[in-house]
Design a protein around this motif. Structure first.
Motif, PDB file in Angstrom:
ATOM      1  N   ARG A  81     -11.903  -2.009  13.659  1.00 37.46           N
ATOM      2  CA  ARG A  81     -12.173  -2.022  15.095  1.00 37.46           C
ATOM      3  C   ARG A  81     -11.583  -0.792  15.769  1.00 37.46           C
ATOM      4  N   LEU A  92     -22.017  -1.786  16.522  1.00 36.77           N
ATOM      5  CA  LEU A  92     -20.667  -2.138  16.106  1.00 36.77           C
ATOM      6  C   LEU A  92     -20.691  -2.961  14.820  1.00 36.77           C
ATOM      7  N   GLU A  93     -21.669  -3.840  14.699  1.00 40.83           N
ATOM      8  CA  GLU A  93     -21.788  -4.629  13.471  1.00 40.83           C
ATOM      9  C   GLU A  93     -22.105  -3.735  12.277  1.00 40.83           C
ATOM     10  N   ASP A 113     -20.833  -2.181  28.055  1.00 41.31           N
ATOM     11  CA  ASP A 113     -21.843  -3.234  27.967  1.00 41.31           C
ATOM     12  C   ASP A 113     -23.198  -2.704  27.518  1.00 41.31           C
ATOM     13  N   ASP A 143     -24.399  -4.254  20.425  1.00 40.33           N
ATOM     14  CA  ASP A 143     -23.481  -4.871  19.475  1.00 40.33           C
ATOM     15  C   ASP A 143     -23.908  -4.617  18.031  1.00 40.33           C
ATOM     16  N   TYR A 201     -13.063  -1.954  27.030  1.00 38.28           N
ATOM     17  CA  TYR A 201     -13.657  -2.308  25.737  1.00 38.28           C
ATOM     18  C   TYR A 201     -13.316  -3.751  25.361  1.00 38.28           C
ATOM     19  N   LYS A 214     -16.453  -6.338  24.759  1.00 38.65           N
ATOM     20  CA  LYS A 214     -16.871  -6.652  23.390  1.00 38.65           C
ATOM     21  C   LYS A 214     -16.088  -7.791  22.739  1.00 38.65           C
TER      22      LYS A 214
END
Length: 309
Positions: free
Chosen positions: A212, A202-203, A195, A199, A126, A130
């Protein structure tokens, strides 16, 4: 008054003249395609059967030897189908307390190795996937390059390190040595899976106030569960099958099945092949059962990181 009736015939056009020949050619082409398809299927199934028989022959010979008596095992020419079938080789396994000790040791070491490899590989994978920080790419290449070293080359160093810390003949030495070689592949496997996670997800979790730590455990980990199971299964099999580290770093009380079977059934002057084959067949059952139950997770985990979104 007479009237004359004349009949006129309509000439055949070019299309009408060629219609029967076109239809016949179409039928011939379809028949030819069906024949070619049938031949290709027969060839494919023949190849599958031949390769499958070649791959299952050692398993069949393992079972046939386990069901044979010692006299029938060493007769020449050997018989493909045993005639004097006996189950005494299997019943003798339950009476061998030392073999049960080896089995328990293998279960403990392989299970802890799988859990430890997955936990460490999850955080490392991770982080590599990221986060962007100085030295990230170098660390990734270092983890990958660690697979280049032969196991026997590192065995002397690991033996000296474990000896200085008093860890020889313990589960800790076996687990750490097995994890040394399972973790790099697990890291790269899980990195490829991380991957594929957008993203933007996560945002969105960050906007909703998730930390996180919470994002990784509540959102990312469930999505990467098939890959984590596949990595854990790989680490389990690696710890279950190891021989060289188990025979070097542990004594008879902490050894696992591979060196235990060798020391029990292989002697200086003779080898108890029927008992050894029966024991090998029994100890392979846990791995086969694990693969059967986790097959869909294994396939999903191995292919999840192959394509980026």
């Amino acid at each position: 008054m007479t009237s004359t009736t004349s009949t006129t015939s309509t000439p055949l056009t070019g299309t009408d003249r060629t219609a029967p020949s076109v239809t016949s050619a179409g039928h011939t082409s379809r028949r030819r395609m069906r024949k070619d398809l049938l031949r290709s299927r027969i060839a494919a199934w023949t190849a599958v059967l031949v390769i499958g028989a070649f791959g299952m022959l050692p398993v069949y010979w393992l079972l046939a030897t386990a069901l044979s008596s010692p006299e029938q095992t060493f007769q020449f020419p050997p018989k493909l189908i045993p005639t004097d079938i006996t189950f005494s080789n299997f019943t003798a396994l339950a009476e061998n307390d030392q073999l049960i000790t080896y089995l328990v040791n293998s279960l403990i070491v392989a299970s802890i190795t799988a859990v430890l490899s997955v936990v460490v590989a999850t955080y490392m994978g991770y982080s590599f996937s990221k986060f962007r920080y100085r030295g990230r790419r170098s660390l990734m290449h270092l983890v990958l390059a660690s697979q280049m070293f032969p196991q026997a080359l590192l065995l002397v160093t690991l033996y000296a390190v474990f000896s200085s810390f008093g860890l020889l003949n313990t589960y800790t030495a076996l687990v750490l040595s097995f994890t040394t070689f399972t973790m790099p592949l697990c890291v790269w496997m899980l990195k490829g899976i991380f991957d594929t996670i957008p993203d933007a997800l996560l945002e969105a979790a960050s906007i909703d106030g998730a930390s996180r730590w919470r994002t990784l455990h509540s959102i990312v980990a469930p999505l990467a569960a098939p890959g984590m199971i596949a990595a854990g299964l790989f680490a389990f099999v690696r710890g279950w099958n190891d021989f060289i580290f188990a025979v070097t770093l542990a004594d008879k009380e902490k050894q696992t099945l591979p060196p235990g079977l060798v020391s029990t059934y292989i002697g200086e002057f003779q080898t108890a092949w029927p008992e050894l084959m029966a024991a090998s067949l029994v100890v392979s059952v846990p791995v086969v059962v694990a693969f059967m139950f986790l097959q869909r997770y294994l396939v999903g985990g191995m292919t999840a990181g192959s394509v980026k979104s």
